[in-house]
Scaffold this motif. Structure first.
Motif, PDB file in Angstrom:
ATOM      1  N   LEU A 236     -50.178 -32.500 -66.291  1.00 18.10           N
ATOM      2  CA  LEU A 236     -49.271 -31.679 -65.485  1.00 18.10           C
ATOM      3  C   LEU A 236     -47.836 -31.693 -66.000  1.00 18.10           C
ATOM      4  O   LEU A 236     -47.047 -30.821 -65.619  1.00 18.10           O
ATOM      5  CB  LEU A 236     -49.279 -32.169 -64.034  1.00 18.10           C
ATOM      6  CG  LEU A 236     -50.478 -31.764 -63.180  1.00 18.10           C
ATOM      7  CD1 LEU A 236     -50.379 -32.391 -61.798  1.00 18.10           C
ATOM      8  CD2 LEU A 236     -50.564 -30.238 -63.059  1.00 18.10           C
ATOM      9  N   LEU A 237     -47.481 -32.669 -66.844  1.00 19.79           N
ATOM     10  CA  LEU A 237     -46.095 -32.771 -67.298  1.00 19.79           C
ATOM     11  C   LEU A 237     -45.611 -31.500 -68.007  1.00 19.79           C
ATOM     12  O   LEU A 237     -44.529 -30.989 -67.689  1.00 19.79           O
ATOM     13  CB  LEU A 237     -45.932 -33.996 -68.206  1.00 19.79           C
ATOM     14  CG  LEU A 237     -46.057 -35.351 -67.492  1.00 19.79           C
ATOM     15  CD1 LEU A 237     -45.967 -36.496 -68.495  1.00 19.79           C
ATOM     16  CD2 LEU A 237     -44.975 -35.495 -66.433  1.00 19.79           C
ATOM     17  N   PRO A 238     -46.357 -30.946 -68.966  1.00 18.93           N
ATOM     18  CA  PRO A 238     -45.883 -29.687 -69.576  1.00 18.93           C
ATOM     19  C   PRO A 238     -45.815 -28.535 -68.578  1.00 18.93           C
ATOM     20  O   PRO A 238     -45.010 -27.613 -68.744  1.00 18.93           O
ATOM     21  CB  PRO A 238     -46.927 -29.406 -70.668  1.00 18.93           C
ATOM     22  CG  PRO A 238     -47.549 -30.721 -70.956  1.00 18.93           C
ATOM     23  CD  PRO A 238     -47.557 -31.450 -69.648  1.00 18.93           C
ATOM     24  N   MET A 239     -46.645 -28.580 -67.538  1.00 20.10           N
ATOM     25  CA  MET A 239     -46.653 -27.504 -66.559  1.00 20.10           C
ATOM     26  C   MET A 239     -45.375 -27.472 -65.734  1.00 20.10           C
ATOM     27  O   MET A 239     -45.024 -26.430 -65.170  1.00 20.10           O
ATOM     28  CB  MET A 239     -47.859 -27.647 -65.643  1.00 20.10           C
ATOM     29  CG  MET A 239     -49.171 -27.220 -66.275  1.00 20.10           C
ATOM     30  SD  MET A 239     -49.190 -25.457 -66.688  1.00 20.10           S
ATOM     31  CE  MET A 239     -49.067 -24.733 -65.069  1.00 20.10           C
ATOM     32  N   VAL A 240     -44.684 -28.619 -65.645  1.00 23.21           N
ATOM     33  CA  VAL A 240     -43.419 -28.634 -64.917  1.00 23.21           C
ATOM     34  C   VAL A 240     -42.428 -27.689 -65.586  1.00 23.21           C
ATOM     35  O   VAL A 240     -41.766 -26.872 -64.935  1.00 23.21           O
ATOM     36  CB  VAL A 240     -42.853 -30.072 -64.854  1.00 23.21           C
ATOM     37  CG1 VAL A 240     -41.458 -30.069 -64.233  1.00 23.21           C
ATOM     38  CG2 VAL A 240     -43.779 -30.977 -64.056  1.00 23.21           C
ATOM     39  N   THR A 241     -42.340 -27.782 -66.904  1.00 22.74           N
ATOM     40  CA  THR A 241     -41.446 -26.905 -67.649  1.00 22.74           C
ATOM     41  C   THR A 241     -41.899 -25.453 -67.575  1.00 22.74           C
ATOM     42  O   THR A 241     -41.101 -24.535 -67.342  1.00 22.74           O
ATOM     43  CB  THR A 241     -41.373 -27.351 -69.117  1.00 22.74           C
ATOM     44  OG1 THR A 241     -40.921 -28.701 -69.173  1.00 22.74           O
ATOM     45  CG2 THR A 241     -40.418 -26.475 -69.896  1.00 22.74           C
ATOM     46  N   VAL A 242     -43.191 -25.230 -67.770  1.00 25.05           N
ATOM     47  CA  VAL A 242     -43.727 -23.868 -67.755  1.00 25.05           C
ATOM     48  C   VAL A 242     -43.513 -23.222 -66.388  1.00 25.05           C
ATOM     49  O   VAL A 242     -43.100 -22.058 -66.292  1.00 25.05           O
ATOM     50  CB  VAL A 242     -45.223 -23.883 -68.119  1.00 25.05           C
ATOM     51  CG1 VAL A 242     -45.838 -22.509 -67.934  1.00 25.05           C
ATOM     52  CG2 VAL A 242     -45.418 -24.344 -69.554  1.00 25.05           C
ATOM     53  N   ALA A 243     -43.802 -23.974 -65.324  1.00 27.69           N
ATOM     54  CA  ALA A 243     -43.657 -23.424 -63.977  1.00 27.69           C
ATOM     55  C   ALA A 243     -42.203 -23.092 -63.670  1.00 27.69           C
ATOM     56  O   ALA A 243     -41.897 -22.052 -63.061  1.00 27.69           O
ATOM     57  CB  ALA A 243     -44.206 -24.407 -62.948  1.00 27.69           C
ATOM     58  N   GLY A 244     -41.288 -23.956 -64.101  1.00 28.06           N
ATOM     59  CA  GLY A 244     -39.877 -23.695 -63.837  1.00 28.06           C
ATOM     60  C   GLY A 244     -39.373 -22.448 -64.534  1.00 28.06           C
ATOM     61  O   GLY A 244     -38.683 -21.614 -63.941  1.00 28.06           O
ATOM     62  N   TYR A 245     -39.733 -22.316 -65.799  1.00 25.89           N
ATOM     63  CA  TYR A 245     -39.292 -21.139 -66.548  1.00 25.89           C
ATOM     64  C   TYR A 245     -39.982 -19.863 -66.071  1.00 25.89           C
ATOM     65  O   TYR A 245     -39.430 -18.769 -66.205  1.00 25.89           O
ATOM     66  CB  TYR A 245     -39.556 -21.337 -68.035  1.00 25.89           C
ATOM     67  CG  TYR A 245     -38.681 -22.401 -68.676  1.00 25.89           C
ATOM     68  CD1 TYR A 245     -37.455 -22.740 -68.112  1.00 25.89           C
ATOM     69  CD2 TYR A 245     -39.069 -23.069 -69.824  1.00 25.89           C
ATOM     70  CE1 TYR A 245     -36.653 -23.716 -68.669  1.00 25.89           C
ATOM     71  CE2 TYR A 245     -38.267 -24.042 -70.402  1.00 25.89           C
ATOM     72  CZ  TYR A 245     -37.058 -24.365 -69.825  1.00 25.89           C
ATOM     73  OH  TYR A 245     -36.256 -25.320 -70.376  1.00 25.89           O
ATOM     74  N   SER A 246     -41.186 -19.992 -65.539  1.00 27.03           N
ATOM     75  CA  SER A 246     -41.920 -18.797 -65.127  1.00 27.03           C
ATOM     76  C   SER A 246     -41.259 -18.097 -63.944  1.00 27.03           C
ATOM     77  O   SER A 246     -41.435 -16.889 -63.762  1.00 27.03           O
ATOM     78  CB  SER A 246     -43.363 -19.159 -64.754  1.00 27.03           C
ATOM     79  OG  SER A 246     -43.429 -19.806 -63.494  1.00 27.03           O
TER      80      SER A 246
END
Length: 322
Positions: A236-246
Motif C-alpha cells: 500500500l505504500l506506493p498507493m499513498v503517493t498514487v492516490a494523493g496525486y490522482s
C-alpha cells in the motif's frame, strides 16, 4: 524533516508563481476582446469603452497588471468577472461544492476498488482472472472520459431510461439528487480506477516476492492471511503517493466530465468562461485548481513520510546522530 518540508513548501510556492505567470501571459496573448464580450454586440462610445477598460485596470501596462494581480492572489482576491462583475472567488466557491460532490466519491471508489482489484490480480497472477482484470484496466485507461460519459448517457439514459442525463437535480429543485451523480461519478472514477489497479498489481507482486512473505508461509499461515495481513500493508505504500496525486487528475478531469453531463461545478464554469472570453474567471479557476493540486501533493508527501517506516527510521537515525 523540517528542512525537507521547508524545501517542499518553497518549491511548491515557486511552481505556483510559475504556473500563474504562464497562465496570465497566455490569456494576455489569446485572441478576442473581453470588453466587447462584456457589452455584447451593441456599439459603444469610445468614452464608455475607456471607462470599462479603466474599471478593470486594462489601461495599465502588462507588467503592472501582472504585479497587481499576483499581489491580489496572495491576498485571496481573484478579481471580478467580465461577464457578471461578480467576485471570481465567490463564483468559484459557489461551484466548488458541486465539483467535490462528484470528485470525492470518484476518488474513494477508484482508490478502494483499485486496491482490491490490484491485489486480486496479483494473487491470481498469470491466470484468467488476472488477465481479465488487467485487460479491463487497460481498456478503461485507454477510453477518454468524455467519450465514456457520452456512451453511458446513450446506454443508461436514452436507451434504458434509468438515469438522468444533465444537471444535478430536477428542474426547480434545490440541492443534489443522487441519481444525477451516478453517471458523472462513474465517468470520473474510470480512468483512475484503471491506473490504480495496475499500480497496485505491480506493487503487490513485488511485495509477494519479499523474504518476509516466504517466512510467513513457512510458519504455516493461510494464504489469505499472508496476502491481506502481510503483503497488502507493504504494497500500500506506493498507493499513498498514487492516490494523493490522482486527486489532482480527478479535479482536472472534471472540466470535460461536467461539460458532458451539464454538472454545475467548477469545470462547467471554466468552459463557460472560455466561451465568453471571461479571462478573469478562466484564470481564477485554473489558479484555484493549481492551489488545490499543490496542497494535495504536499499532504501526500507528509502522509508518506508518516506511514513509511523506512523514512521514520532514517529520520530517527539522523536525530540520534545529531
Amino acid at each position: 524533516m523540517a528542512i525537507h518540508y521547508g524545501r517542499l513548501l518553497l518549491s511548491s510556492l515557486i511552481l505556483f508563481v510559475v504556473v500563474l505567470t504562464v497562465l496570465f501571459l497566455l490569456l494576455e496573448i489569446a485572441p478576442g476582446d473581453p470588453i466587447q464580450n462584456f457589452v455584447g454586440d451593441v456599439p459603444i462610445s469610445p468614452a464608455f469603452e475607456a471607462q470599462i477598460v479603466a474599471a478593470f485596470g486594462l489601461d495599465k501596462p502588462l507588467w503592472e497588471r501582472y504585479l497587481v494581480y499576483l499581489g491580489n492572489v496572495f491576498r485571496g482576491e481573484f478579481g471580478y468577472s467580465f461577464g457578471t462583475n461578480e467576485p471570481v472567488l465567490e463564483l468559484i466557491l459557489n461551484r466548488a461544492g458541486n465539483t467535490l460532490a462528484i470528485a470525492v466519491p470518484a476518488f474513494v471508489i477508484s482508490t478502494t476498488l483499485g486496491i482490491v482489484l490490484g491485489a486480486i490480480a496479483a494473487r491470481t497472477r498469470k491466470r484468467w482472472l488476472d488477465g481479465g482484470i488487467s485487460a479491463g484496466a487497460v481498456a478503461l485507461f485507454s477510453v477518454p472520459n468524455f467519450w465514456l460519459g457520452m456512451l453511458l448517457i446513450i446506454v443508461f439514459s436514452i436507451q434504458l431510461g434509468w438515469l438522468p442525463t444533465q444537471g444535478k437535480a430536477p428542474y426547480g429543485q434545490d440541492g443534489i439528487d443522487i441519481r444525477y451523480m451516478v453517471l458523472p461519478v462513474i465517468t470520473m472514477a474510470s480512468t483512475e480506477l484503471a491506473f490504480k489497479t495496475r499500480i497496485m498489481r505491480s506493487s503487490m507482486i513485488e511485495s509477494l516476492g519479499q523474504d518476509f512473505i516466504d517466512t510467513a508461509r513457512s510458519k504455516g499461515l493461510a494464504s489469505q492471511r499472508v496476502l491481506w495481513r502481510h503483503a497488502l500493508p507493504n504494497a500500500l505504500l506506493p498507493m499513498v503517493t498514487v492516490a494523493g496525486y490522482s486527486l489532482g487528475f480527478i479535479l482536472a478531469g472534471s472540466v470535460l466530465v461536467e461539460s458532458v453531463f451539464g454538472w454545475p461545478g467548477m469545470g462547467l464554469l471554466f468552459v463557460d468562461a472560455i466561451q465568453r472570453q471571461d479571462n478573469q474567471v478562466v484564470l481564477g479557476v485554473a489558479i484555484f485548481l493549481t492551489i488545490t493540486i499543490l496542497v494535495a501533493n504536499i499532504l501526500t508527501d507528509i502522509t508518506y513520510g508518516i506511514v513509511d517506516p523506512r523514512l521514520r527510521a532514517q529520520f530517527s537515525r539522523k536525530v540520534a546522530a545529531s
